[in-house]
Design an enzyme around this catalytic site. Structure first.
Site, short mmCIF file in Angstrom:
data_model
loop_
_atom_site.label_atom_id
_atom_site.label_comp_id
_atom_site.label_asym_id
_atom_site.label_seq_id
_atom_site.Cartn_x
_atom_site.Cartn_y
_atom_site.Cartn_z
N GLU A 1 -71.88 -80.38 -44.53
CA GLU A 1 -72.41 -79.24 -45.29
C GLU A 1 -71.54 -78.01 -45.09
OE1 GLU A 1 -74.93 -78.69 -47.51
OE2 GLU A 1 -75.29 -80.83 -47.54
N CYS B 1 -79.05 -82.18 -45.89
CA CYS B 1 -78.81 -81.57 -47.22
C CYS B 1 -80.06 -80.83 -47.66
CB CYS B 1 -78.48 -82.63 -48.26
SG CYS B 1 -77.76 -84.13 -47.64
C1 LIG Z 1 -73.72 -80.17 -50.94
C2 LIG Z 1 -75.19 -80.03 -51.11
N1 LIG Z 1 -75.98 -80.23 -50.05
C3 LIG Z 1 -77.31 -80.13 -50.19
C4 LIG Z 1 -77.89 -79.81 -51.39
C5 LIG Z 1 -79.38 -79.66 -51.49
O1 LIG Z 1 -79.90 -80.80 -52.03
C6 LIG Z 1 -77.03 -79.62 -52.48
N2 LIG Z 1 -77.51 -79.30 -53.70
N3 LIG Z 1 -75.69 -79.73 -52.30
#
Ligand SMILES: Cc1ncc(CO)c(N)n1
Length: 219
Positions: free
Chosen positions: A207, A135
């Site tokens: 993701e 993430c």
């Molecule tokens: C889904 C998602 N993945 C990673 C990040 C980064 O922290 C975020 N804001 N949102």
């Protein structure tokens, strides 16, 4: 080679694919439909509240005071660092805390955060960091790509997003996670590394699904 360098190789293709996904691409080009971005903001705000809890598990799962402090700092970085970008957008797009609270999490969002929390619940500090690494790091990669796209930073709506994820503060917070993974992962067995890689790859796939979910506004 450092653990995070080996991990990066295992997801490089997935991550480079993000840059071709319509949500990510149109965000850089400034052509993204505002309604899609609004949907994403609400879901991502809900996501980040759970993401902060994954770091909070780290505080619980270690007896090392220095590591406890670092995890506590990471919780703070999410709630009072990254989420400032979201709060600004929420004000601009007329999204209230109330609307966020009453909007259900979309299925992909729910699955992703449930998976991270499950890994954190079952594992120790290194597994916890692995659940958040994709993430944190992949957003930095996207931010640093987008900042080079002509006009992206100057865009009246999406510029701030690009600025936030290409900022030094954001890179510093990601570096802290990367350094922590490399320090804790120095003497792991091949079996442990295979498990960690599985977590990292699964989160990277989540993701991709999250970007698709946002573009399709799929609940
Ligand atoms: C889904 C998602 N993945 C990673 C990040 C980064 O922290 C975020 N804001 N949102």
């Amino acid at each position: 080679m450092k653990l995070t360098e080996r991990l990066y190789k295992s997801v490089e293709d997935i991550w480079m694919g993000y840059l071709d996904q319509p949500f990510v691409k149109e965000l850089a080009e400034g052509t993204l439909d505002v309604e899609k971005f609004r949907f994403y903001m609400i879901q991502d705000y809900r996501y980040l509240l759970q993401y902060a809890k994954v770091f909070a598990f780290g505080v619980i799962k270690t007896e090392d005071p220095e590591l406890m402090r670092r995890f506590a700092g990471m919780v703070h970085d999410v709630l009072d660092g990254e989420m400032n970008v979201h709060k600004t957008y929420m004000a601009r797009l007329g999204i209230t805390e109330e609307e966020v609270a009453k909007t259900p999490s979309a299925l992909t969002n729910q699955s992703y955060t449930s998976y991270m929390l499950d890994v954190a619940n079952k594992g120790g500090p290194l597994e916890i960091l692995m659940a958040v690494l994709a993430c944190a790091w992949s957003y930095q990669v996207i931010g640093e790509h987008h900042v080079k796209v002509p006009g992206a930073v100057e865009h009246p709506l999406y510029g701030e997003w690009v600025q936030g994820y290409s900022s030094k503060e954001y890179a510093d917070s990601t570096k802290e996670i990367i350094d922590c993974v490399d320090a804790l992962g120095e003497n792991i067995t091949p079996e442990q590394e295979a498990y960690l890689t599985d977590i990292f790859v699964k989160c990277s796939r989540y993701e991709k699904l999250f970007w698709d979910m946002a573009y399709a506004m799929e609940m």
